[in-house]
Each structure stands twice: as C-alpha cells, then as structure tokens.
Design an enzyme around this catalytic site. Structure first.
Site, PDB file in Angstrom:
ATOM      1  N   HIS A 158      19.168  60.861  67.714  1.00 26.56           N
ATOM      2  CA  HIS A 158      17.918  60.859  68.493  1.00 26.56           C
ATOM      3  C   HIS A 158      17.644  62.262  69.048  1.00 26.56           C
ATOM      4  O   HIS A 158      17.433  62.450  70.243  1.00 26.56           O
ATOM      5  CB  HIS A 158      17.969  59.830  69.614  1.00 26.56           C
ATOM      6  CG  HIS A 158      17.965  58.409  69.125  1.00 26.56           C
ATOM      7  ND1 HIS A 158      17.924  58.077  67.795  1.00 26.56           N
ATOM      8  CD2 HIS A 158      17.981  57.238  69.792  1.00 26.56           C
ATOM      9  CE1 HIS A 158      17.924  56.763  67.664  1.00 26.56           C
ATOM     10  NE2 HIS A 158      17.956  56.224  68.848  1.00 26.56           N
ATOM     11  N   HIS A 191      14.012  46.045  64.577  1.00 29.65           N
ATOM     12  CA  HIS A 191      13.699  47.143  65.517  1.00 29.65           C
ATOM     13  C   HIS A 191      12.786  48.122  64.791  1.00 29.65           C
ATOM     14  O   HIS A 191      13.002  48.417  63.616  1.00 29.65           O
ATOM     15  CB  HIS A 191      15.022  47.799  65.918  1.00 29.65           C
ATOM     16  CG  HIS A 191      14.950  48.882  66.940  1.00 29.65           C
ATOM     17  ND1 HIS A 191      13.872  49.082  67.773  1.00 29.65           N
ATOM     18  CD2 HIS A 191      15.875  49.835  67.290  1.00 29.65           C
ATOM     19  CE1 HIS A 191      14.137  50.103  68.573  1.00 29.65           C
ATOM     20  NE2 HIS A 191      15.336  50.582  68.299  1.00 29.65           N
ATOM     21  N   GLU A 249      12.289  51.307  65.593  1.00 28.98           N
ATOM     22  CA  GLU A 249      12.659  52.731  65.651  1.00 28.98           C
ATOM     23  C   GLU A 249      12.998  53.220  64.238  1.00 28.98           C
ATOM     24  O   GLU A 249      13.612  52.490  63.450  1.00 28.98           O
ATOM     25  CB  GLU A 249      13.841  52.936  66.611  1.00 28.98           C
ATOM     26  CG  GLU A 249      13.993  54.390  66.978  1.00 28.98           C
ATOM     27  CD  GLU A 249      14.869  54.634  68.201  1.00 28.98           C
ATOM     28  OE1 GLU A 249      15.599  53.729  68.624  1.00 28.98           O
ATOM     29  OE2 GLU A 249      14.809  55.771  68.721  1.00 28.98           O
ATOM     30  N   ASP A 309      15.160  54.933  62.763  1.00 28.18           N
ATOM     31  CA  ASP A 309      16.507  54.898  62.161  1.00 28.18           C
ATOM     32  C   ASP A 309      16.782  53.547  61.494  1.00 28.18           C
ATOM     33  O   ASP A 309      17.716  53.426  60.697  1.00 28.18           O
ATOM     34  CB  ASP A 309      17.623  55.276  63.157  1.00 28.18           C
ATOM     35  CG  ASP A 309      17.559  54.557  64.481  1.00 28.18           C
ATOM     36  OD1 ASP A 309      16.478  54.046  64.848  1.00 28.18           O
ATOM     37  OD2 ASP A 309      18.594  54.507  65.177  1.00 28.18           O
ATOM     38  N   HIS A 326      16.719  48.793  73.427  1.00 34.36           N
ATOM     39  CA  HIS A 326      16.161  49.720  74.390  1.00 34.36           C
ATOM     40  C   HIS A 326      14.675  50.055  74.134  1.00 34.36           C
ATOM     41  O   HIS A 326      14.135  50.939  74.802  1.00 34.36           O
ATOM     42  CB  HIS A 326      16.972  51.015  74.336  1.00 34.36           C
ATOM     43  CG  HIS A 326      16.870  51.685  72.970  1.00 34.36           C
ATOM     44  ND1 HIS A 326      16.531  53.019  72.846  1.00 34.36           N
ATOM     45  CD2 HIS A 326      16.986  51.234  71.697  1.00 34.36           C
ATOM     46  CE1 HIS A 326      16.492  53.359  71.576  1.00 34.36           C
ATOM     47  NE2 HIS A 326      16.765  52.300  70.858  1.00 34.36           N
ATOM     48  N   ASP A 336      20.737  47.442  67.639  1.00 31.74           N
ATOM     49  CA  ASP A 336      21.302  48.544  68.435  1.00 31.74           C
ATOM     50  C   ASP A 336      22.383  48.068  69.413  1.00 31.74           C
ATOM     51  O   ASP A 336      23.265  48.855  69.790  1.00 31.74           O
ATOM     52  CB  ASP A 336      20.193  49.260  69.218  1.00 31.74           C
ATOM     53  CG  ASP A 336      19.500  50.336  68.385  1.00 31.74           C
ATOM     54  OD1 ASP A 336      20.087  50.796  67.388  1.00 31.74           O
ATOM     55  OD2 ASP A 336      18.378  50.730  68.756  1.00 31.74           O
ATOM     56  N   TYR A 342      28.050  55.117  73.511  1.00 29.34           N
ATOM     57  CA  TYR A 342      26.745  54.712  72.974  1.00 29.34           C
ATOM     58  C   TYR A 342      25.916  54.023  74.059  1.00 29.34           C
ATOM     59  O   TYR A 342      24.740  54.328  74.260  1.00 29.34           O
ATOM     60  CB  TYR A 342      26.984  53.771  71.786  1.00 29.34           C
ATOM     61  CG  TYR A 342      25.733  53.275  71.112  1.00 29.34           C
ATOM     62  CD1 TYR A 342      25.215  53.946  70.013  1.00 29.34           C
ATOM     63  CD2 TYR A 342      25.075  52.147  71.568  1.00 29.34           C
ATOM     64  CE1 TYR A 342      24.075  53.495  69.383  1.00 29.34           C
ATOM     65  CE2 TYR A 342      23.931  51.684  70.959  1.00 29.34           C
ATOM     66  CZ  TYR A 342      23.435  52.365  69.861  1.00 29.34           C
ATOM     67  OH  TYR A 342      22.296  51.911  69.255  1.00 29.34           O
ATOM     68  N   HIS A 366      24.579  50.307  63.965  1.00 32.87           N
ATOM     69  CA  HIS A 366      25.276  51.600  63.884  1.00 32.87           C
ATOM     70  C   HIS A 366      26.771  51.359  64.019  1.00 32.87           C
ATOM     71  O   HIS A 366      27.212  50.619  64.904  1.00 32.87           O
ATOM     72  CB  HIS A 366      24.876  52.534  65.036  1.00 32.87           C
ATOM     73  CG  HIS A 366      23.433  52.899  65.057  1.00 32.87           C
ATOM     74  ND1 HIS A 366      22.861  53.770  64.161  1.00 32.87           N
ATOM     75  CD2 HIS A 366      22.439  52.512  65.886  1.00 32.87           C
ATOM     76  CE1 HIS A 366      21.580  53.904  64.438  1.00 32.87           C
ATOM     77  NE2 HIS A 366      21.295  53.144  65.475  1.00 32.87           N
TER      78      HIS A 366
HETATM   79 FE   LIG Z   1      16.979  52.146  68.686  1.00 33.96          FE
HETATM   80 FE   LIG Z   2      19.385  52.639  66.313  1.00 39.71          FE
END
Ligand SMILES: [Fe+2]
Ligand SMILES: [Fe+2]
Ligand SMILES: Cc1cc2nc3c(=O)[nH]c(=O)nc-3n(C[C@H](O)[C@H](O)[C@H](O)COP(=O)(O)O)c2cc1C
Length: 395
Positions: free
Chosen positions: A25, A81, A83, A85, A147, A166, A194, A227
């Site tokens: 990030h 999600h 995001e 990634d 998040h 996440d 994390y 992850h």
């Molecule tokens: Fe995320």
């Molecule tokens: Fe992530």
C-alpha cells in the site's frame, strides 16, 4: 508456467507471489520479504473463484486457474474486496471467462464500478446471503470498514473453511502455503504487524464482527486469508490473538519514538527508557528516521505508554515525528498514556505541541511535556529518569 496448488479436496490456491514488494500500500506499510495475493478456486458442479490478484499478476492467476480447469468453464467469481490488490485482476479474468457470474457486497459493487467501470453486471450480496454451487454452500458476512466499506467474508460449512480476505492476513511468503511448517510466534507476530498497520483504526468493527463470527459456532479447519499463509494449525491462537488486538489489550510497556539531530532529544529518550526499564517495564526505543513505521506501529499496539520526542527545527517538529503523529491520529488507539518531550534552542513550545497532538489523538497525558534547552545536564537526565519511574508506578 504457473500451476495451482491443491489445499484440500476441491480447493486450490491460484494466487500470486509479489516477491519484490517492499512497500505494501505504497509508503503506508514497509515490509521485508514480499507478500502474496491469495485467490482460491473451488471445484463443484459450478466452479468458483474467490478473489483475484493485483492487476500486474493476473497472468499468474489465470495460468494457475487454467492448470486446474483446463477446458472447463469458470462459473462464479466471488469478489470479497474492491481494493486493487484483490480486484485488479477482475477485468482480465472476466474477459477470459465471460460467462462467469460476479458476486460482491453492495459496497464492493459500487467501488469496483467507480474504479474499473465494468461493462458487465455484478450480483450484490448482503450478510447471510448464500450461494449453492452443488454440494457446497457459501455464506457471506459483510465486514464493513475492516478496512474498507466493501470487505466481505465467506464461509463454507461443507469445506469447514473461512475465506477471510484481508482479515487474518500477514505478509509471510511460504511456498508450503499453510502455517503447518512455521513457528507459531512468528506467524502471530506477522499477523500483529499486519493488524497494526492495516486494521488498527477499526478495532471497534473488528470486535463486533469477531463476536458475531464466534457466536456462529462455525466448525473451522482452515482460515484462508487474502495475504500470506493459510491458518490451519494455529487457528485457536490467531483467533485469541485477534481478540486481544480488538480489545486494545496493553501491557506494562513503553514505546519511545523520537527524532534528533544533535542527540539532545536522544539523550532524553535514553534517560526515560532507563527509568521505565528499571521500573520493570518492557521498553522499545526508535529513532523514527531509522526505523520502518510498520515495526513502530506493531510495537506500539500493546504499549501502555507512548513517549514522542523531537528536537525543534525552524520552530517545528521534525518531518518524521510529524508523519508519525499523523499516522497515530489515524490509528485511533485506545487506552494509552502519552508524553511529549524534546530539546530546543530558543523556542520551547514544540514538546507541548507534541503532547497536545497526543491528547488530540486520544491518548491521556501522563506528565507535563518536557522541554529541554539544548543539551541536558546530568541532573536533568536524572530528572527524566525519575519522571519515567513515576509514570511507571501507574502502569
Ligand atoms: Fe484491503
Ligand atoms: Fe489486501
Ligand atoms: C536545522 C535546525 C534548525 C533549528 N531551528 C530551531 C528553531 O527554530 N527554534 C529553536 O528553538 N531551536 C532550533 N534549533 C536548535 C535545536 O532545537 C537544538 O539544537 C536542540 O537541542 C536540537 O535537539 P536534537 O539534538 O535532539 O536535534 C534548530 C536546530 C537545527 C539543526
């Protein structure tokens, strides 16, 4: 040729390893040994992909999917999600499998739409919605603000598996994929780092969702995050650790961070550290410009006292302390005591400004700010040592 790895009957890892990632990030979270973007393929009457990978690794993901599916179609894509990634590969994977139906939380549909402007519809899901693929049933739980507003978690009772996205993630690159060949403390420590750097601002939401998930009394053999490693051996340990993180549990520990040009603030930091240490407290001392922020936040998470020091430069704090205070405010830590300190030449207000910033970030001031004119004398250092001993009495 990238191949899928079988995790259990009908479940395959089809993600990617980003071995060169050192800034996860961007500048927000420096890491040491790369990370993984985990995507999971589940075989049943209908085939299902859970999550994708960061866009530049999409070909890895597609090759792994194709190594299992061969000529079979992909029927479902569950996107947990928005995001990038995890959603970055969506457009190319959907192009490769145009008949796949995409499922996502309502927030995820919205955020994918504004990021990627897809020309295909997505099926919005809410908590307790289910998808049956044959013998497997997937139940969805929205995880708003853990998040992002769009996070979601998926549970499959027949597979006894939680796909947690996440949540429960960490940046461990393990070619065996699960926690089974790894040391427990190492895994928990990585998960803590994390949490401290991705999730810390959202402990209230984590607590509520964790309680909800625990109240469902799920039978869990595997937690498959987006992850790092898959939790199999240390499931009770990671659940217990997350409860501690969510409760903002602190111990008798002081974290002292500072920035210093001529070592005057550093001398103060060291006197405080010895005072805390001789009072039996765990102490960590970091010069911010020398230390990656992710370690500082990992250590700060369970510290009861946070001391922040800066020399005074052009009537202001140093860059690194300024950045730290901004990050600390965003972290919304709870139940901590704060102390501002530092050396100055002719403008004595910076330490009290730091103290105020700590109070504005939700910490309780545990002593008036310490402002030192230039270099501390032996008597002044003894005084700082005693101040730390006094603070330690209340910890
Ligand atoms: Fe995320
Ligand atoms: Fe992530
Ligand atoms: C580049 C620079 C700018 C400074 N500007 C100020 C200032 O505006 N006001 C002040 O009171 N002291 C100023 N000082 C003096 C330092 O605050 C003082 O030397 C202090 O003891 C430095 O603490 P340190 O050794 O922890 O860096 C400045 C020092 C430097 C190196």
């Amino acid at each position: 040729m990238k191949k899928a790895t079988k995790l259990k009957e009908n479940v395959y890892w089809v993600g990617a390893r980003d071995l060169n990632c050192r800034n996860f990030h961007g500048e927000l979270y420096p890491i040491e040994e790369g990370t993984t973007y985990n995507a999971y393929l589940i075989l049943d009457e209908q085939t299902t992909l859970i999550d994708t990978v960061e866009e530049e690794f999409t070909s890895d993901c597609l090759e792994r999917i194709q190594s299992v599916l061969k000529d079979q179609p992909l029927d479902n894509i569950i996107l947990q999600h928005a995001e990038p990634d995890h959603s970055g590969g969506l457009m190319k994977i959907k192009a490769a499998y145009p008949n796949a139906t995409v499922y996502a939380s309502q927030g995820c549909v919205r955020n994918v739409t504004t990021q990627f402007h897809p020309d295909f519809p997505m099926n919005p899901l809410k908590t307790n919605d289910t998808l049956c693929t044959g013998k497997y049933n997937f139940t969805f739980v929205e995880m708003q603000m853990i998040h992002w507003p769009d996070n979601m978690l998926t549970y499959c009772p027949e597979l006894k598996t939680v796909f947690s996205n996440d949540a429960f993630g960490q940046h461990i690159v393990n070619y065996q994929l699960t926690d089974e060949n790894l040391d427990k403390n190492y895994c928990i420590e990585q998960a803590k780092e994390y949490f401290a750097n991705i999730v810390l601002s959202y402990t209230t939401q984590v607590k509520a969702k964790l309680n909800l998930i625990l109240s469902m009394n799920l039978e869990i053999e595997d937690i498959m995050p987006a992850h790092g490693i898959i939790w199999r051996k240390y499931i009770p340990d990671i659940l217990e650790a997350y409860q501690g993180f969510a409760d903002s549990k602190c111990k008798r520990k002081a974290v002292i961070v500072y920035e210093s040009v001529w070592k005057h603030t550093q001398d103060m930091a060291e006197a405080l550290a010895e005072g805390f240490g001789d009072a039996g407290m765990e102490v960590k001392v970091y010069k911010l410009s020398n230390t990656r922020s992710s370690i500082v936040f990992r250590e700060l998470m369970d510290a009861e006292v946070v001391c922040v020091g800066s020399g005074t430069y052009n009537n202001e704090i140093s860059y690194s302390v300024g950045a730290f205070l901004t990050h600390l405010k965003a972290a919304k830590v709870k139940g901590k005591k704060g102390l501002g300190f530092g050396a100055f030449g002719w403008f004595p207000k910076v330490p009290s400004n730091i103290d105020q910033a700590l109070v504005d970030s939700g910490l309780t001031s545990c002593h008036e700010a310490i402002a030192q004119a230039f270099s501390p004398s032996q008597d002044q250092l003894e005084n700082y040592y005693q101040i730390a001993q006094e603070i330690a009495k209340d910890c």
